[in-house]
Design a protein around this motif. Structure first.
Motif, PDB file in Angstrom:
ATOM      1  N   GLU A  56       0.815  -1.224   0.000  1.00  0.00           N
ATOM      2  CA  GLU A  56       0.000   0.000   0.000  1.00  0.00           C
ATOM      3  C   GLU A  56       0.842   1.264   0.000  1.00  0.00           C
ATOM      4  N   ARG A  57       1.978   1.221   0.656  1.00  0.00           N
ATOM      5  CA  ARG A  57       2.790   2.429   0.812  1.00  0.00           C
ATOM      6  C   ARG A  57       4.046   2.419  -0.053  1.00  0.00           C
ATOM      7  N   TYR A  58       4.117   1.481  -0.974  1.00  0.00           N
ATOM      8  CA  TYR A  58       5.308   1.324  -1.810  1.00  0.00           C
ATOM      9  C   TYR A  58       5.682   2.610  -2.550  1.00  0.00           C
ATOM     10  N   GLU A  60       5.625   5.590  -1.706  1.00  0.00           N
ATOM     11  CA  GLU A  60       6.389   6.518  -0.862  1.00  0.00           C
ATOM     12  C   GLU A  60       7.882   6.183  -0.918  1.00  0.00           C
ATOM     13  N   PHE A  61       8.213   4.895  -0.980  1.00  0.00           N
ATOM     14  CA  PHE A  61       9.606   4.480  -1.139  1.00  0.00           C
ATOM     15  C   PHE A  61      10.096   4.804  -2.548  1.00  0.00           C
ATOM     16  N   LYS A  62       9.261   4.484  -3.527  1.00  0.00           N
ATOM     17  CA  LYS A  62       9.623   4.717  -4.932  1.00  0.00           C
ATOM     18  C   LYS A  62       9.904   6.194  -5.195  1.00  0.00           C
ATOM     19  N   GLU A  63       9.067   7.079  -4.638  1.00  0.00           N
ATOM     20  CA  GLU A  63       9.273   8.519  -4.804  1.00  0.00           C
ATOM     21  C   GLU A  63      10.613   8.978  -4.244  1.00  0.00           C
ATOM     22  N   LYS A  64      11.121   8.258  -3.257  1.00  0.00           N
ATOM     23  CA  LYS A  64      12.416   8.603  -2.650  1.00  0.00           C
ATOM     24  C   LYS A  64      13.570   7.832  -3.296  1.00  0.00           C
ATOM     25  N   GLY A  65      13.262   7.047  -4.339  1.00  0.00           N
ATOM     26  CA  GLY A  65      14.299   6.317  -5.059  1.00  0.00           C
ATOM     27  C   GLY A  65      14.840   5.109  -4.313  1.00  0.00           C
ATOM     28  N   VAL A  66      14.030   4.524  -3.447  1.00  0.00           N
ATOM     29  CA  VAL A  66      14.469   3.391  -2.635  1.00  0.00           C
ATOM     30  C   VAL A  66      13.667   2.150  -2.987  1.00  0.00           C
ATOM     31  N   ASN A  67      14.369   1.043  -3.175  1.00  0.00           N
ATOM     32  CA  ASN A  67      13.735  -0.255  -3.409  1.00  0.00           C
ATOM     33  C   ASN A  67      13.298  -0.865  -2.084  1.00  0.00           C
ATOM     34  N   VAL A  68      12.276  -1.688  -2.172  1.00  0.00           N
ATOM     35  CA  VAL A  68      11.847  -2.517  -1.051  1.00  0.00           C
ATOM     36  C   VAL A  68      11.944  -3.962  -1.516  1.00  0.00           C
ATOM     37  N   VAL A  69      12.504  -4.814  -0.670  1.00  0.00           N
ATOM     38  CA  VAL A  69      12.586  -6.244  -0.953  1.00  0.00           C
ATOM     39  C   VAL A  69      12.149  -6.977   0.316  1.00  0.00           C
ATOM     40  N   VAL A  70      11.256  -7.931   0.166  1.00  0.00           N
ATOM     41  CA  VAL A  70      10.834  -8.760   1.289  1.00  0.00           C
ATOM     42  C   VAL A  70      11.440 -10.143   1.091  1.00  0.00           C
ATOM     43  N   ASP A 170       9.468  -6.722  16.879  1.00  0.00           N
ATOM     44  CA  ASP A 170      10.568  -5.790  17.126  1.00  0.00           C
ATOM     45  C   ASP A 170      11.203  -5.385  15.797  1.00  0.00           C
ATOM     46  N   MET A 171      10.421  -4.679  15.005  1.00  0.00           N
ATOM     47  CA  MET A 171      10.873  -4.268  13.667  1.00  0.00           C
ATOM     48  C   MET A 171      10.498  -2.812  13.436  1.00  0.00           C
ATOM     49  N   PRO A 172      11.263  -2.119  12.564  1.00  0.00           N
ATOM     50  CA  PRO A 172      10.867  -0.758  12.217  1.00  0.00           C
ATOM     51  C   PRO A 172       9.515  -0.778  11.501  1.00  0.00           C
ATOM     52  N   THR A 173       8.693   0.214  11.782  1.00  0.00           N
ATOM     53  CA  THR A 173       7.437   0.384  11.051  1.00  0.00           C
ATOM     54  C   THR A 173       7.749   0.983   9.680  1.00  0.00           C
ATOM     55  N   VAL A 174       6.767   1.036   8.822  1.00  0.00           N
ATOM     56  CA  VAL A 174       6.968   1.683   7.518  1.00  0.00           C
ATOM     57  C   VAL A 174       7.347   3.144   7.720  1.00  0.00           C
ATOM     58  N   ASP A 175       6.716   3.819   8.676  1.00  0.00           N
ATOM     59  CA  ASP A 175       7.086   5.210   8.959  1.00  0.00           C
ATOM     60  C   ASP A 175       8.538   5.300   9.408  1.00  0.00           C
ATOM     61  N   ASP A 176       8.984   4.352  10.241  1.00  0.00           N
ATOM     62  CA  ASP A 176      10.394   4.334  10.666  1.00  0.00           C
ATOM     63  C   ASP A 176      11.311   4.150   9.463  1.00  0.00           C
ATOM     64  N   MET A 177      10.941   3.227   8.587  1.00  0.00           N
ATOM     65  CA  MET A 177      11.763   2.952   7.391  1.00  0.00           C
ATOM     66  C   MET A 177      11.870   4.199   6.523  1.00  0.00           C
ATOM     67  N   LEU A 178      10.757   4.858   6.295  1.00  0.00           N
ATOM     68  CA  LEU A 178      10.758   6.053   5.452  1.00  0.00           C
ATOM     69  C   LEU A 178      11.581   7.166   6.091  1.00  0.00           C
ATOM     70  N   ALA A 179      11.590   7.250   7.402  1.00  0.00           N
ATOM     71  CA  ALA A 179      12.371   8.286   8.099  1.00  0.00           C
ATOM     72  C   ALA A 179      13.875   8.049   7.937  1.00  0.00           C
ATOM     73  N   LYS A 180      14.284   6.816   7.670  1.00  0.00           N
ATOM     74  CA  LYS A 180      15.707   6.500   7.533  1.00  0.00           C
ATOM     75  C   LYS A 180      16.275   6.968   6.191  1.00  0.00           C
ATOM     76  N   ILE A 181      15.413   7.281   5.257  1.00  0.00           N
ATOM     77  CA  ILE A 181      15.853   7.639   3.901  1.00  0.00           C
ATOM     78  C   ILE A 181      16.364   9.068   3.895  1.00  0.00           C
TER      79      ILE A 181
END
Length: 181
Positions: A56-58, A60-70, A170-181
């Motif tokens: 759903e939030r992919y 937001e990562f794409k706009e910042k030029g970051v890939n997501v891999v699960v 005990d994992m970063p949330t999507v908001d946490d992940m986006l803040a790391k960019i």
């Protein structure tokens, strides 16, 4: 291999994804910073919910030029069946033999109480969100007590951040992940 830390190189595995076989990590990263979210398996309700939220939030990562891999312990067939004909906007690596987990020293908890730890309320909250989104438990695959992990790597596979979870939530949330960019 020892656990990865900042500055290490993420290994260039050859992997199968839910939809493609024989890809290298370098090919998947494709010259972009990449977040690797390592979960248990697609039938795990809260893991499936994580995949749903990342989907759903992919953008937001794409706009910042970051890939997501699960990465999951599931087989491609199980993932495809679970997705019921849908695709994903990111790669989902299927590691049913747990080779990546072993190579990256992503350990399993010693038992189910250790998997949850003191995070029962947080797990129940996430489980309620998963249920509200229509997810229920599917096939069991891999190691049930498997702990998750998170890695953020640069385009050259240098690890910016490595997080080995102590419990299932005990994992970063999507908001946490986006803040790391």
């Amino acid at each position: 291999m020892a656990k990865l830390v900042k500055g290490d190189k993420f290994p260039n595995f050859t992997v199968d994804t839910a939809f493609e076989n024989g890809l290298t990590i370098e090919k998947i990263v494709d010259g972009k910073p990449t977040m690797f979210v390592v979960l248990r398996y697609i039938g795990c309700t809260v893991c499936r919910y994580d995949v749903h939220v990342l989907t759903e939030r992919y953008n937001e990562f794409k706009e910042k030029g970051v890939n997501v891999v699960v990465v999951m312990q599931s087989t491609p067939e199980t993932v495809q069946r679970d997705l019921a004909g849908s695709t994903l906007p990111f790669h989902l690596i299927c590691d049913s033999k747990e080779e990546i987990y072993k190579e990256l020293s992503i350990e399993a908890a010693k038992d189910m109480p250790s998997l949850v730890g003191n995070d029962m309320a947080k797990l129940q909250e996430k489980g309620a969100k998963a249920a509200a989104a229509g997810f229920k438990h599917g096939d069991y695959e891999g190691i049930e007590e498997q702990l998750p992990a998170f890695f953020f790597v640069d385009p050259d596979l240098t690890v910016r951040e490595a997080h080995y979870a102590k419990t299932i939530v005990d994992m970063p949330t999507v908001d946490d992940m986006l803040a790391k960019i």
